[in-house]
Design an enzyme around this catalytic site. Structure first.
Site, short mmCIF file in Angstrom:
data_model
loop_
_atom_site.label_atom_id
_atom_site.label_comp_id
_atom_site.label_asym_id
_atom_site.label_seq_id
_atom_site.Cartn_x
_atom_site.Cartn_y
_atom_site.Cartn_z
N CYS A 139 0.95 -1.29 0.02
CA CYS A 139 0.10 0.02 0.12
C CYS A 139 0.91 1.01 -0.06
O CYS A 139 1.83 1.63 0.97
CB CYS A 139 -0.76 -0.10 1.13
SG CYS A 139 -1.92 1.43 1.25
N CYS A 357 6.67 9.43 -39.76
CA CYS A 357 7.93 9.20 -39.75
C CYS A 357 8.90 10.28 -40.21
O CYS A 357 10.09 10.47 -39.87
CB CYS A 357 7.98 8.19 -41.15
SG CYS A 357 9.78 7.51 -41.62
S1 SF4 Z 1 9.44 1.75 -40.09
FE1 SF4 Z 1 10.56 2.86 -41.55
S2 SF4 Z 1 9.11 3.90 -42.63
FE2 SF4 Z 1 8.34 3.10 -40.74
S3 SF4 Z 1 8.54 5.04 -39.46
FE3 SF4 Z 1 10.02 3.71 -39.02
S4 SF4 Z 1 11.69 4.49 -40.15
FE4 SF4 Z 1 9.83 5.31 -41.25
#
Ligand code: SF4
Ligand SMILES: Cc1cc2nc3c(=O)[nH]c(=O)nc-3n(C[C@H](O)[C@H](O)[C@H](O)COP(=O)(O)O)c2cc1C
Ligand code: SF4
Length: 438
Positions: A139, A357
């Protein structure tokens, strides 16, 4: 195997229950009438709301983390142990056991750190007919300020000492419930085992402040103009609990000890994940506080069907099956490479992968108009830049649209540990190329 007989009976350190689904020590196990209703609904075991010296609870004690339309993905509480007399709880345990002799009733206990006090409450537990004891060393609020709860669980020497005291008089198996509010779960887990614990339960709740009302400037849950840190639980804590369960299930000093896994279990899948990483039984609190005792029906049906599909007959066969697959980062194969691949037929042109990305990963996605599809722009992966981080596939809202595909040709494995141990010289390079030896 489709018609195989499945036996869900579970033995957690000597505590037998008709299935591996137990209620955790919390409001759903506050009193006998509640535990009896839970057993009628199908729960295999119940860890009684922690019994100890009488306390006073505050009113206004819960707060939730709601996230983008999902209620209660995290729950915070500042409730203490039971506020009902010790003798009332033990009388109700006795009655409950008479009515449900084959179900598991576990008395959760917490008293001040004195040998006599522990001996006395353990003897009363022996007399009540309970099937087991769980020591609440977890706790994080209220009780720790009084030298109990996580104040014990955070000091391995105390954990060991109190476990030994309890084992001196206990006539039933003893589980030690661990606090996650520690740097590593191994020292307290090992200490409990050294003290003679028959099993470990984890996790208790995580230190937390749930939030602040930005209009009134008050953190919550608010008690007459003030707030206190509380314990965090519910679906959001599951990954933390899984990691700790897995660590104890792999550790050479604790791996022989049965574990009752706790933290964010809501569905049969959650339960199976806990078992695969080393739990024999699982305990549930938040999901029952949210949806009621009835969720046990889905837990039982789901686990039964899953075992049947896997050609198994008992949850025992799942316990620890994935534990060894978790290792230290240094043992991972640095030559394993995946690249993102987009299935245009499933793409809805939302561009989320491109943004993620571009701003959050490695600028490995281009948006390229496709004349054959009315000139709409589709993501294309720039293989030379993609490091296979998975981010695009995780943000993509269209199921199965982005997959991560293995591209390394299954070349020779090479881990960081080997590089270090064998003194292999390597050239730093792009993450989507095999490691080059210098
Ligand atoms: S897996 Fe490759 S394409 Fe997808 S976000 Fe990561 S770096 Fe970018
Ligand atoms: C309101 C509330 C009260 C709790 N009281 C106790 C308690 O008395 N003793 C105890 O060991 N754990 C207590 N817990 C912790 C739960 O038993 C459990 O460890 C934790 O909630 C994680 O499980 P969950 O994610 O399924 O909720 C309490 C949790 C909540 C939400
Ligand atoms: S996130 Fe998925 S659906 Fe959206 S554009 Fe990228 S691939 Fe298409």
């Amino acid at each position: 195997m489709k018609n195989s007989v499945i036996d869900l009976t579970t033995n957690t350190g000597g505590i037998i229950s008709p299935n591996p689904f137990w209620l955790a020590s919390a409001p759903p196990t506050n009193m006998g009438s509640m535990v009896e209703r839970a057993f009628e609904a199908g729960w295999g075991g119940a860890v009684w709301k922690t019994i100890g010296q009488p306390i006073v609870n505050v009113s206004s004690r819960l707060a939730t983390l709601d996230y983008r339309g999902s209620k209660m993905i995290g729950l915070n509480n500042i409730e203490l142990i039971t506020d009902r007399p010790i003798e009332t709880n033990f009388k109700e345990i006795e009655k409950c056991k008479k009515r449900f002799p084959t179900h598991a009733v576990i008395a959760s206990l917490m008293v001040e750190s004195k040998r006599d006090a522990w001996h006395e409450i353990v003897k009363r537990t022996n007399d009540s007919g309970a099937d087991g004891i769980e020591l609440n060393f977890g706790c994080p609020h209220g009780m720790s300020e009084r030298g109990m709860g996580s104040a014990m669980g955070q000091v391995p020497e105390y954990t060991c000492m109190v476990t030994e005291w309890v084992k001196e008089v206990a006539k039933v198996p003893v589980l030690v419930k661990l606090t996650p509010n520690v740097g590593s779960i191994l020292p307290p887990g090992r200490a409990a085992v050294k003290g003679g614990a028959d099993g470990l339960s984890l996790i208790n709740t995580i230190n937390s402040v749930m939030g602040v009302d930005v209009d009134t400037f008050m953190p919550y849950p608010m008690v007459n103009g003030m707030a206190a840190h509380g314990g965090y639980c519910g679906p959001a804590v599951k990954p933390i609990a899984l990691n700790m369960v897995g660590e104890l299930a792999r550790d050479k000093e604790t791996k022989h000890i049965p574990i009752s896994g706790i933290g964010g279990v809501e569905t049969w899948r959650d339960a199976v994940e806990f078992m695969l990483l080393g739990s024999t039984s699982v305990q549930v609190c938040t999901a029952v506080m949210h949806y009621g005792y009835r969720i046990v029906e889905d837990l039982i049906d789901g686990l039964t069907n899953y075992l049947r599909e896997k050609g198994m007959t008992s949850p025992k066969q799942l316990v620890g099956k994935s534990a060894a697959a978790v290792t230290d980062w240094g043992n991972l194969d640095m030559n394993y490479k995946v690249l993102a691949r987009v299935d245009k037929d499933k793409c809805i042109n939302c561009n989320l992968c491109f943004v993620a990305c571009d701003d959050g990963a490695h600028q490995a996605i281009k948006l390229v108009p496709d004349q054959a599809r009315g000139g709409k722009a589709y993501p294309e992966i720039v293989d030379e830049e993609c490091v296979g981080c998975n981010l695009c596939s995780l943000v993509c809202p269209s199921p199965g649209c982005i997959s991560m595909v293995r591209m390394d040709g299954e070349t020779q494995k090479l881990s960081w540990r080997e590089v270090q141990e064998k003194g292999i010289a390597i050239k730093p390079g792009h993450a989507n190329k095999n490691i080059e030896r210098a």
